[in-house]
Design a protein around this motif. Structure first.
Motif, short mmCIF file in Angstrom:
data_model
loop_
_atom_site.label_atom_id
_atom_site.label_comp_id
_atom_site.label_asym_id
_atom_site.label_seq_id
_atom_site.Cartn_x
_atom_site.Cartn_y
_atom_site.Cartn_z
N ALA A 192 0.83 -1.21 0.00
CA ALA A 192 0.00 0.00 0.00
C ALA A 192 0.86 1.26 0.00
CB ALA A 192 -0.93 0.00 1.20
N ASP A 193 1.96 1.23 0.75
CA ASP A 193 2.88 2.37 0.76
C ASP A 193 3.52 2.54 -0.61
OD1 ASP A 193 2.22 2.37 3.39
OD2 ASP A 193 4.24 1.97 4.16
N PHE A 194 3.92 1.43 -1.23
CA PHE A 194 4.56 1.51 -2.55
C PHE A 194 3.58 2.07 -3.58
CE2 PHE A 194 6.30 -0.39 -6.51
CZ PHE A 194 7.58 0.15 -6.43
N ARG A 237 4.95 5.41 -5.15
CA ARG A 237 5.57 5.19 -6.46
C ARG A 237 4.56 4.94 -7.58
NH1 ARG A 237 8.82 7.81 -5.08
NH2 ARG A 237 11.02 7.49 -4.70
N LEU A 238 3.70 3.98 -7.42
CA LEU A 238 2.84 3.60 -8.54
C LEU A 238 1.84 4.70 -8.89
CD1 LEU A 238 2.21 -0.17 -7.76
CD2 LEU A 238 4.06 0.90 -9.09
N GLU A 239 1.19 5.28 -7.89
CA GLU A 239 0.21 6.33 -8.18
C GLU A 239 0.88 7.61 -8.70
OE1 GLU A 239 -2.50 9.32 -8.47
OE2 GLU A 239 -0.84 9.46 -7.04
N PRO A 240 1.89 8.17 -8.02
CA PRO A 240 2.46 9.44 -8.49
C PRO A 240 3.28 9.33 -9.76
CG PRO A 240 3.62 8.67 -6.54
CD PRO A 240 2.44 7.78 -6.70
N TYR A 241 3.86 8.17 -10.01
CA TYR A 241 4.69 8.02 -11.21
C TYR A 241 3.90 7.49 -12.40
CZ TYR A 241 9.08 9.11 -8.84
OH TYR A 241 10.10 9.76 -8.18
N LEU A 276 0.31 2.12 -19.20
CA LEU A 276 0.92 2.56 -17.95
C LEU A 276 0.24 1.92 -16.75
CD1 LEU A 276 1.57 6.36 -18.62
CD2 LEU A 276 3.12 4.42 -18.94
N ASN A 277 -1.07 1.81 -16.78
CA ASN A 277 -1.78 1.18 -15.66
C ASN A 277 -1.49 -0.32 -15.59
OD1 ASN A 277 -3.15 3.34 -14.33
ND2 ASN A 277 -4.51 3.50 -16.09
N ALA A 278 -1.30 -0.94 -16.74
CA ALA A 278 -0.94 -2.37 -16.74
C ALA A 278 0.44 -2.57 -16.11
CB ALA A 278 -0.98 -2.92 -18.16
N LEU A 279 1.38 -1.67 -16.42
CA LEU A 279 2.70 -1.75 -15.78
C LEU A 279 2.57 -1.59 -14.27
CD1 LEU A 279 4.83 0.42 -18.25
CD2 LEU A 279 5.14 -2.03 -17.80
N ALA A 280 1.76 -0.62 -13.84
CA ALA A 280 1.57 -0.39 -12.41
C ALA A 280 0.94 -1.62 -11.75
CB ALA A 280 0.69 0.83 -12.19
N ASP A 281 -0.04 -2.23 -12.40
CA ASP A 281 -0.69 -3.42 -11.84
C ASP A 281 0.30 -4.58 -11.73
OD1 ASP A 281 -3.05 -1.99 -11.75
OD2 ASP A 281 -3.89 -2.91 -13.57
N GLN A 282 1.14 -4.73 -12.73
CA GLN A 282 2.15 -5.79 -12.72
C GLN A 282 3.12 -5.59 -11.56
OE1 GLN A 282 4.48 -6.53 -16.44
NE2 GLN A 282 6.23 -6.01 -15.14
N LEU A 283 3.56 -4.36 -11.36
CA LEU A 283 4.48 -4.07 -10.25
C LEU A 283 3.79 -4.28 -8.91
CD1 LEU A 283 6.08 -0.83 -11.73
CD2 LEU A 283 7.26 -3.00 -11.37
N CYS A 318 12.72 -5.24 -11.35
CA CYS A 318 12.86 -4.36 -12.51
C CYS A 318 12.62 -2.91 -12.14
CB CYS A 318 11.94 -4.80 -13.65
SG CYS A 318 10.22 -4.27 -13.52
N PHE A 319 11.87 -2.66 -11.05
CA PHE A 319 11.62 -1.27 -10.68
C PHE A 319 12.92 -0.60 -10.25
CE2 PHE A 319 10.50 2.36 -8.15
CZ PHE A 319 9.46 2.93 -8.87
N ASP A 320 13.68 -1.23 -9.36
CA ASP A 320 14.95 -0.64 -8.92
C ASP A 320 15.91 -0.45 -10.08
OD1 ASP A 320 14.33 -0.29 -6.26
OD2 ASP A 320 15.47 -2.03 -5.54
N VAL A 321 16.01 -1.44 -10.94
CA VAL A 321 16.96 -1.37 -12.06
C VAL A 321 16.54 -0.26 -13.02
CG1 VAL A 321 17.99 -2.62 -13.98
CG2 VAL A 321 17.52 -3.81 -11.82
N ALA A 322 15.27 -0.23 -13.41
CA ALA A 322 14.82 0.80 -14.34
C ALA A 322 14.91 2.19 -13.72
CB ALA A 322 13.37 0.51 -14.77
#
Length: 333
Positions: free
Chosen positions: A155-157, A161-165, A180-187, A225-229
């Motif tokens: 929930a914090d992430f 990260r997911l909502e603001p980015y 973009l929303n699919a990427l957020a859902d995957q993460l 992949c989030f940290d690397v990207a």
């Protein structure tokens, strides 16, 4: 007494570091948008204290739970067990004050990686050192016996990260919102490794040429992949900002991936690389049109990055080499 000063005195007292009256200097530190930070001096010692903010210091409304500081402290503890030199020495966490104290890193030989990059300094191994540290932490967090419990922070992430980015940026670009929303859902669904969530040069000090990683407020079990990207994104954005350094910054990005990839023991490295280069242009766009725009790009460079990112979101690549050699990444303004 101002509230921030009172909190600093209470924190150090509760940790047994000193009595409130022993403190002779409290100096706020600048640079972050998510926390109140200070250098606090007593006797012959100075420590750094940190408290997470509920409302971040950005133009858009951006709120996050204050308890996230405890996850940051837990990440610093875990990373310190894996790569001891990669984090500051910790002095303790206080539930009562919802904050912690750590080593204050202030020495002429300590440099900020962001400053080095923006000054156009030659990469002398910093990118590979950061990648090696990150890879070791990710890999260790997949081992049997690693305690995941402090990092159940999805929930914090989402809020940090997911909502603001990604989700906010999706609302600015309806034509690619589904992607973009699919990427957020995957993460959001991933719990693969312990991620830091803010692997940015502004959060990395260089001590004896080795990285010291700070600001792990977004720490959670998630997709590596989030940290690397996130880290690669900062190198690439600076390559747009500093065209005279474009080649060496992109070579640093290549070296980053080459150093990180051998640590991938939890999945096929090719699959992680593919996810990374699909997320990368979304993060590029988010630093232009999201809630936390990068501050050093002028209007022309912002347009250039936006055009490049949109093209690569619509026509993704599978490898970092393909990404870096693509036409959008090499179109001159």
């Amino acid at each position: 007494m101002p509230e921030f000063e009172r909190r600093c005195r209470s924190l150090l007292s509760s940790l047994g570091l000193c009595q409130p009256e022993d403190i002779h200097t409290i100096r706020r530190l600048s640079g972050g948008v998510a926390s109140d930070i200070a250098a606090v001096s007593f006797a012959e010692q100075t420590v750094c204290v940190k408290f997470a903010l509920e409302k971040l210091k950005v133009q858009e409304d951006w709120f996050a739970p204050e308890h996230r500081g405890k996850a940051e402290f837990a990440w610093l503890q875990a990373a310190g067990r894996i790569v001891p030199d990669a984090v500051p020495m910790l002095h303790g966490w206080s539930d009562a004050d919802n904050g912690f104290a750590m080593e204050f890193l202030d020495h002429p030989d300590i440099r900020l990686w962001k400053t080095e990059l923006l000054n156009g300094c030659e990469d002398t191994g910093e990118a590979t050192a950061v990648a090696d540290t990150l890879g070791r932490i990710h890999a260790a967090s997949t081992s049997d016996g690693f305690d995941h419990s402090p990092f159940d922070n999805s929930a914090d992430f989402e809020s940090l990260r997911l909502e603001p980015y990604l989700r906010f940026t999706a609302r600015q670009h309806p034509d690619i919102a589904a992607t973009l929303n699919a990427l957020a859902d995957q993460l959001a669904a991933s719990r693969q490794v312990l991620i830091h969530g803010d692997v940015s040069p502004k959060n990395i000090l260089l001590r004896n040429d080795k990285p010291v990683i700070l600001d792990a407020e977004c720490a959670t079990m998630g997709d590596p992949c989030f940290d690397v990207a996130f880290a690669l994104n900062h190198l690439l954005l600076k390559s747009f900002h500093l065209p005279q350094c474009r080649s060496k910054l992109r070579q640093a990005a290549r070296r980053f991936w080459a150093q990180y990839a051998p640590h991938i023991c939890w999945e096929d490295a090719r699959y992680l690389e593919s996810r990374t280069v699909r997320l990368l242009p979304a993060l590029m766009l988010a630093r232009i049109d999201g809630k936390s725009p990068v501050e050093y790009l002028d209007d022309d460079r912002q347009r250039q990055v936006r055009q490049c990112a949109l093209a690569l979101i619509r026509h993704p690549t599978d490898t970092l080499t393909q990404f870096l050699e693509s036409e959008p990444m090499n179109t001159r303004p």
